[in-house]
Design a protein around this motif. Structure first.
Motif, PDB file in Angstrom:
ATOM      1  N   SER A 106     -11.673 -24.600  -7.730  1.00 25.17           N
ATOM      2  CA  SER A 106     -12.574 -25.483  -8.473  1.00 25.17           C
ATOM      3  C   SER A 106     -12.016 -25.795  -9.858  1.00 25.17           C
ATOM      4  CB  SER A 106     -13.965 -24.860  -8.589  1.00 25.17           C
ATOM      5  OG  SER A 106     -13.898 -23.607  -9.230  1.00 25.17           O
ATOM      6  N   ILE A 107     -11.352 -24.828 -10.467  1.00 24.27           N
ATOM      7  CA  ILE A 107     -10.761 -25.057 -11.788  1.00 24.27           C
ATOM      8  C   ILE A 107      -9.664 -26.112 -11.704  1.00 24.27           C
ATOM      9  CG2 ILE A 107      -9.417 -23.990 -13.646  1.00 24.27           C
ATOM     10  CD1 ILE A 107     -11.009 -21.390 -13.053  1.00 24.27           C
ATOM     11  N   LEU A 136     -23.175 -22.715 -12.958  1.00 24.92           N
ATOM     12  CA  LEU A 136     -21.787 -22.859 -13.366  1.00 24.92           C
ATOM     13  C   LEU A 136     -21.598 -22.737 -14.873  1.00 24.92           C
ATOM     14  CD1 LEU A 136     -20.960 -25.828 -10.983  1.00 24.92           C
ATOM     15  CD2 LEU A 136     -20.319 -23.431 -10.698  1.00 24.92           C
ATOM     16  N   SER A 137     -22.645 -22.345 -15.581  1.00 25.12           N
ATOM     17  CA  SER A 137     -22.559 -22.293 -17.041  1.00 25.12           C
ATOM     18  C   SER A 137     -21.457 -21.345 -17.513  1.00 25.12           C
ATOM     19  CB  SER A 137     -23.906 -21.904 -17.656  1.00 25.12           C
ATOM     20  OG  SER A 137     -24.352 -20.655 -17.148  1.00 25.12           O
ATOM     21  N   GLY A 138     -21.275 -20.216 -16.865  1.00 25.37           N
ATOM     22  CA  GLY A 138     -20.212 -19.283 -17.249  1.00 25.37           C
ATOM     23  C   GLY A 138     -18.830 -19.886 -17.068  1.00 25.37           C
ATOM     24  N   LEU A 139     -18.618 -20.568 -15.944  1.00 22.84           N
ATOM     25  CA  LEU A 139     -17.341 -21.233 -15.693  1.00 22.84           C
ATOM     26  C   LEU A 139     -17.070 -22.290 -16.753  1.00 22.84           C
ATOM     27  CD1 LEU A 139     -14.847 -22.027 -13.945  1.00 22.84           C
ATOM     28  CD2 LEU A 139     -16.397 -23.558 -12.696  1.00 22.84           C
ATOM     29  N   TYR A 140     -18.077 -23.117 -17.028  1.00 22.09           N
ATOM     30  CA  TYR A 140     -17.903 -24.182 -18.016  1.00 22.09           C
ATOM     31  C   TYR A 140     -17.572 -23.617 -19.395  1.00 22.09           C
ATOM     32  CZ  TYR A 140     -19.821 -27.468 -14.582  1.00 22.09           C
ATOM     33  OH  TYR A 140     -20.039 -28.237 -13.474  1.00 22.09           O
ATOM     34  N   LYS A 141     -18.258 -22.560 -19.780  1.00 19.33           N
ATOM     35  CA  LYS A 141     -17.983 -21.945 -21.091  1.00 19.33           C
ATOM     36  C   LYS A 141     -16.558 -21.407 -21.150  1.00 19.33           C
ATOM     37  CE  LYS A 141     -22.764 -20.911 -22.135  1.00 19.33           C
ATOM     38  NZ  LYS A 141     -23.824 -19.897 -22.164  1.00 19.33           N
ATOM     39  N   ARG A 142     -16.091 -20.774 -20.064  1.00 20.22           N
ATOM     40  CA  ARG A 142     -14.711 -20.261 -20.029  1.00 20.22           C
ATOM     41  C   ARG A 142     -13.695 -21.390 -20.153  1.00 20.22           C
ATOM     42  NH1 ARG A 142     -16.857 -17.195 -15.983  1.00 20.22           N
ATOM     43  NH2 ARG A 142     -15.799 -18.330 -14.323  1.00 20.22           N
ATOM     44  N   LEU A 143     -14.056 -22.585 -19.684  1.00 24.09           N
ATOM     45  CA  LEU A 143     -13.153 -23.735 -19.754  1.00 24.09           C
ATOM     46  C   LEU A 143     -13.302 -24.521 -21.052  1.00 24.09           C
ATOM     47  CD1 LEU A 143     -13.415 -25.049 -16.074  1.00 24.09           C
ATOM     48  CD2 LEU A 143     -11.536 -23.764 -17.119  1.00 24.09           C
TER      49      LEU A 143
END
Length: 156
Positions: A106-107, A136-143
């Protein structure tokens, strides 16, 4: 590699008209996972929209494939703000088949979208989240994304 990222047998690339049927299947599966309020699917509308996205200079669909089978997609567009010449890239739909979620696939799809958005002159890149499907908030924050607005909806 520009818009063509390989990941252990997986490939991210721009969609073509030959991909329309497989993309439609993904969008149908996506529609089944959406909250009741948004759950609908019109085959003709989806086919027209996907074709238009592929043909437009200001929109794109990226596909994630595994040995030639499309298992994910991200549809996006770039538009100017209503009040200035700044451009925003907006993800309108992205979905990965349930059996292929997780890992970096996904990334890679998001990174292809971001690269395309920058080349289109976007000043801002946006991603949406439907927590009822997956938070997906955690993924978005990491990105590097930050929450800047929320959307509320009700039936008309």
């Amino acid at each position: 590699v520009s818009f063509m990222q390989k990941i252990k047998g997986f490939n991210v690339r721009k969609a073509t008209h030959d991909d329309i049927f497989q993309i439609m299947v993904l969008i149908y599966n996506f529609s089944k996972e959406l909250p009741e309020l948004y759950r609908s699917f019109n085959r003709d509308k989806v086919e027209r929209s996907v074709s238009n996205f592929i043909d437009s200079d200001f929109s794109e669909i990226f596909v994630l494939e595994d040995d030639g089978v499309i298992i994910g997609m991200l549809a996006c567009m770039v538009v100017e703000f209503l009040f200035s010449q700044k451009k925003t890239a907006t993800e309108l739909a992205w979905y990965i088949d349930k059996d292929h979620r997780g890992g970096t696939k996904s990334i890679r799809l998001i990174k292809s979208y971001e690269e395309w958005a920058r080349k289109k002159g976007a000043d801002l890149i946006c991603m949406a989240d439907v927590p009822e499907i997956q938070d997906l908030s955690g993924l978005y924050k990491r990105l590097g994304y930050q929450l800047n607005e929320s959307t509320y909806a009700k039936e008309a």
